[in-house]
Each structure stands twice: as structure tokens, then as C-alpha cells.
Design a protein around this motif. Structure first.
Motif, PDB file in Angstrom:
ATOM      1  N   ASN A  91     -26.243  93.298  61.917  1.00  0.00           N
ATOM      2  CA  ASN A  91     -26.603  94.746  62.301  1.00  0.00           C
ATOM      3  C   ASN A  91     -28.554  94.632  62.499  1.00  0.00           C
ATOM      4  O   ASN A  91     -28.580  93.392  61.854  1.00  0.00           O
ATOM      5  CB  ASN A  91     -27.100  96.174  61.703  1.00  0.00           C
ATOM      6  CG  ASN A  91     -27.247  96.114  60.236  1.00  0.00           C
ATOM      7  OD1 ASN A  91     -28.359  95.904  59.830  1.00  0.00           O
ATOM      8  ND2 ASN A  91     -26.086  95.432  59.377  1.00  0.00           N
ATOM      9  N   THR A 115     -31.400  98.485  73.134  1.00  0.00           N
ATOM     10  CA  THR A 115     -31.180  99.870  71.836  1.00  0.00           C
ATOM     11  C   THR A 115     -32.322  99.043  71.502  1.00  0.00           C
ATOM     12  O   THR A 115     -33.566  97.955  71.422  1.00  0.00           O
ATOM     13  CB  THR A 115     -29.892  99.400  71.456  1.00  0.00           C
ATOM     14  OG1 THR A 115     -29.881 100.168  70.799  1.00  0.00           O
ATOM     15  CG2 THR A 115     -29.692  98.428  71.117  1.00  0.00           C
ATOM     16  N   ILE A 174     -25.822  93.218  74.100  1.00  0.00           N
ATOM     17  CA  ILE A 174     -26.428  94.705  73.312  1.00  0.00           C
ATOM     18  C   ILE A 174     -27.426  94.575  74.007  1.00  0.00           C
ATOM     19  O   ILE A 174     -28.521  93.896  73.837  1.00  0.00           O
ATOM     20  CB  ILE A 174     -26.193  94.870  72.414  1.00  0.00           C
ATOM     21  CG1 ILE A 174     -25.220  94.333  71.506  1.00  0.00           C
ATOM     22  CG2 ILE A 174     -26.800  96.552  72.264  1.00  0.00           C
ATOM     23  CD1 ILE A 174     -24.479  94.710  70.400  1.00  0.00           C
ATOM     24  N   GLN A 227     -20.969  88.690  72.562  1.00  0.00           N
ATOM     25  CA  GLN A 227     -21.253  89.771  72.201  1.00  0.00           C
ATOM     26  C   GLN A 227     -23.093  90.427  72.896  1.00  0.00           C
ATOM     27  O   GLN A 227     -23.826  89.782  72.909  1.00  0.00           O
ATOM     28  CB  GLN A 227     -21.791  90.613  70.964  1.00  0.00           C
ATOM     29  CG  GLN A 227     -22.474  91.702  70.272  1.00  0.00           C
ATOM     30  CD  GLN A 227     -20.723  92.698  70.320  1.00  0.00           C
ATOM     31  OE1 GLN A 227     -19.798  92.136  69.693  1.00  0.00           O
ATOM     32  NE2 GLN A 227     -20.641  93.657  70.465  1.00  0.00           N
ATOM     33  N   TYR A 277     -28.824  98.042  56.651  1.00  0.00           N
ATOM     34  CA  TYR A 277     -28.443  98.909  57.930  1.00  0.00           C
ATOM     35  C   TYR A 277     -29.657  99.918  58.093  1.00  0.00           C
ATOM     36  O   TYR A 277     -30.311 100.739  58.443  1.00  0.00           O
ATOM     37  CB  TYR A 277     -27.197  98.358  58.982  1.00  0.00           C
ATOM     38  CG  TYR A 277     -28.345  99.719  60.236  1.00  0.00           C
ATOM     39  CD1 TYR A 277     -28.643  98.640  61.064  1.00  0.00           C
ATOM     40  CD2 TYR A 277     -26.755 101.095  60.466  1.00  0.00           C
ATOM     41  CE1 TYR A 277     -28.623  99.583  62.469  1.00  0.00           C
ATOM     42  CE2 TYR A 277     -27.425 101.325  62.089  1.00  0.00           C
ATOM     43  CZ  TYR A 277     -27.784 100.578  62.729  1.00  0.00           C
ATOM     44  OH  TYR A 277     -27.726 101.324  63.979  1.00  0.00           O
ATOM     45  N   ARG A 293     -32.769 100.929  58.606  1.00  0.00           N
ATOM     46  CA  ARG A 293     -33.393 102.185  60.444  1.00  0.00           C
ATOM     47  C   ARG A 293     -34.349 103.711  59.041  1.00  0.00           C
ATOM     48  O   ARG A 293     -35.512 104.211  59.317  1.00  0.00           O
ATOM     49  CB  ARG A 293     -31.672 103.355  60.876  1.00  0.00           C
ATOM     50  CG  ARG A 293     -31.623 102.274  61.559  1.00  0.00           C
ATOM     51  CD  ARG A 293     -30.071 103.180  62.090  1.00  0.00           C
ATOM     52  NE  ARG A 293     -30.701 104.094  62.791  1.00  0.00           N
ATOM     53  CZ  ARG A 293     -29.513 105.049  62.765  1.00  0.00           C
ATOM     54  NH1 ARG A 293     -28.587 105.232  62.195  1.00  0.00           N
ATOM     55  NH2 ARG A 293     -30.211 106.099  63.067  1.00  0.00           N
ATOM     56  N   GLY A 323     -31.672  99.660  67.457  1.00  0.00           N
ATOM     57  CA  GLY A 323     -30.652  99.557  66.659  1.00  0.00           C
ATOM     58  C   GLY A 323     -29.381  98.920  67.009  1.00  0.00           C
ATOM     59  O   GLY A 323     -29.296 100.201  67.344  1.00  0.00           O
ATOM     60  N   ASP A 324     -28.883  98.714  66.662  1.00  0.00           N
ATOM     61  CA  ASP A 324     -27.848  98.503  66.461  1.00  0.00           C
ATOM     62  C   ASP A 324     -26.276  97.812  65.860  1.00  0.00           C
ATOM     63  O   ASP A 324     -27.181  96.854  65.115  1.00  0.00           O
ATOM     64  CB  ASP A 324     -26.632  97.841  68.329  1.00  0.00           C
ATOM     65  CG  ASP A 324     -25.795  98.865  68.059  1.00  0.00           C
ATOM     66  OD1 ASP A 324     -24.650  99.414  67.399  1.00  0.00           O
ATOM     67  OD2 ASP A 324     -25.556  98.397  69.651  1.00  0.00           O
ATOM     68  N   LYS A 325     -24.987  98.229  65.840  1.00  0.00           N
ATOM     69  CA  LYS A 325     -24.369  97.080  64.685  1.00  0.00           C
ATOM     70  C   LYS A 325     -23.144  96.394  65.752  1.00  0.00           C
ATOM     71  O   LYS A 325     -23.224  96.605  66.625  1.00  0.00           O
ATOM     72  CB  LYS A 325     -23.414  98.189  64.121  1.00  0.00           C
ATOM     73  CG  LYS A 325     -24.565  98.764  62.954  1.00  0.00           C
ATOM     74  CD  LYS A 325     -23.009  99.760  61.807  1.00  0.00           C
ATOM     75  CE  LYS A 325     -23.402 101.240  61.829  1.00  0.00           C
ATOM     76  NZ  LYS A 325     -23.019 102.012  60.969  1.00  0.00           N
ATOM     77  N   PHE A 326     -23.043  95.011  64.982  1.00  0.00           N
ATOM     78  CA  PHE A 326     -21.388  94.556  66.208  1.00  0.00           C
ATOM     79  C   PHE A 326     -20.614  93.721  65.112  1.00  0.00           C
ATOM     80  O   PHE A 326     -21.103  93.990  63.669  1.00  0.00           O
ATOM     81  CB  PHE A 326     -23.081  93.507  66.614  1.00  0.00           C
ATOM     82  CG  PHE A 326     -23.332  92.783  65.241  1.00  0.00           C
ATOM     83  CD1 PHE A 326     -23.055  91.379  65.236  1.00  0.00           C
ATOM     84  CD2 PHE A 326     -24.402  92.736  65.774  1.00  0.00           C
ATOM     85  CE1 PHE A 326     -23.257  90.548  64.469  1.00  0.00           C
ATOM     86  CE2 PHE A 326     -25.421  92.045  64.941  1.00  0.00           C
ATOM     87  CZ  PHE A 326     -25.068  90.173  64.398  1.00  0.00           C
ATOM     88  N   VAL A 340     -32.514  96.049  63.448  1.00  0.00           N
ATOM     89  CA  VAL A 340     -33.142  97.318  64.132  1.00  0.00           C
ATOM     90  C   VAL A 340     -34.338  97.264  63.653  1.00  0.00           C
ATOM     91  O   VAL A 340     -34.483  96.331  63.409  1.00  0.00           O
ATOM     92  CB  VAL A 340     -33.259  98.374  62.625  1.00  0.00           C
ATOM     93  CG1 VAL A 340     -34.557  99.360  62.713  1.00  0.00           C
ATOM     94  CG2 VAL A 340     -31.748  99.026  62.497  1.00  0.00           C
TER      95      VAL A 340
END
Length: 188
Positions: A26, A61, A58, A56, A134, A138, A63-66, A28
């Protein structure tokens, strides 16, 4: 959790030992120099395999998870792209997990699928740990935004009270001058 400063493009590398390993993580944006509005594009995140294929991608954004299964073993490239010129601090975590199958374990009759379950539990625990990191990142980002907003509200409120006091003082001076004897006789 690691932190890095992203000015334009910042790439990190992680080696995956086995094909089919689970790569998860992840990221952020924790600290930024400009206040993000609805038109801020965010940052882009791209993972490239050793063969140069995008695994992958993205875009835009904060922040995100993968998570993905590694198609091949080798060095994977994790890149953050910041379209703005202001630097962004990104907190990130990358984990490569390998769950051995029963035939990968020792061929002893005393070993059973319990070792596989232990490895799966270890991976699940790592996943929970990554989720906690994560959420902490955040939380830090939201705390920073909250403190920034609080400072702006205090500044605006103090300015509003000073302006109100100045206008009130000017009204008192104006009304006293209007009703003073010397000015009143000159108006008649």
C-alpha cells in the motif's frame, strides 16, 4: 513502513524469488506542500515486471492498496509519478509472500499439511500487519489535513474578530462626531 520524497518520478525495486508469489502493499501521500482540492490529480503508481510489462497501474490517487501474483521471478520496479512540481511525501509498504506447496516441503512421512497452514497463517498475519501500517499512514495524513484546516479556521476567526472590532470602533467615532456640539451647530 518506508517513506520517500516524490518530486517527479521515484522508483523502488523489490526482488521476487518465485513465480506465482503474492506481491502486496500500500501507499499513502502523507505530507504535501499544497492543499489538495478536488482538481488535484493525485499521484500515479505503476508496477513493472522484469520483462518490462506493466503489472499494476493506479492513476490519480492519494493512496491505495495493491496485490498481484508475480507472473515471473526477478526484479520488479515500483514507480511513483507526481505530476505537480511540489514535492509529496509518500509512505509505502511492499511485501513479497511465498506459500510453499506440500511437494515443496521435506518428503518426510512425519510432515503433514500443517506446515502449509502455518505458512498461510504467516502470510495472513503479514497481510494484517500491512493493513495496520496502511491505516496508520492514512491516519497521519488525515491528522495533517485536520491540523492544517484547524489553523486556517483559527486565522480566519481572529481576522474576523479584528475586522469586527475595527468597524465597531469606526461606528462609535462616527456617531460621536455626528452628535458633537461643534459639528451639530455647523450643520444648521
Amino acid at each position: 513502513m518506508e517513506r520517500t520524497q516524490v518530486n517527479e518520478v521515484e522508483c523502488l525495486y523489490e526482488y521476487v524469488l518465485y513465480e506465482g508469489d503474492t506481491v502486496s502493499g500500500n501507499f499513502v501521500v502523507v505530507d504535501h506542500d499544497i492543499f489538495w482540492s478536488s482538481d488535484h490529480p493525485g499521484i500515479d503508481f505503476k508496477v513493472t515486471s522484469p520483462g518490462g510489462n506493466v503489472v499494476q497501474d493506479i492513476k490519480g490517487t492519494s493512496g491505495d492498496k495493491f496485490q498481484f501474483k508475480a507472473p515471473v521471478h526477478g526484479m520488479y520496479k515500483f514507480c511513483f509519478h507526481n505530476p505537480y512540481s511540489t514535492p509529496e511525501t509518500v509512505s509505502f509498504y511492499i511485501h513479497v509472500g511465498h506459500i510453499p506447496s506440500e511437494h515443496d516441503l521435506a518428503k518426510d512421512e512425519h510432515l503433514d499439511p500443517i506446515n502449509v497452514k502455518i505458512a498461510e497463517l504467516r502470510e495472513a498475519l503479514d497481510s494484517v500487519t500491512a493493513e495496520q501500517k496502511y491505516l496508520r499512514a492514512r491516519d497521519a495524513r488525515h491528522r495533517h489535513t485536520n491540523e492544517s484546516t484547524h489553523k486556517r479556521v483559527i486565522f480566519y476567526t481572529v481576522g474576523e474578530y479584528l475586522l469586527l472590532a475595527a468597524v465597531s470602533a469606526l461606528q462609535v467615532i462616527y456617531i460621536r462626531r455626528l452628535f458633537s456640539k461643534s459639528v451639530a451647530y455647523n450643520r444648521v
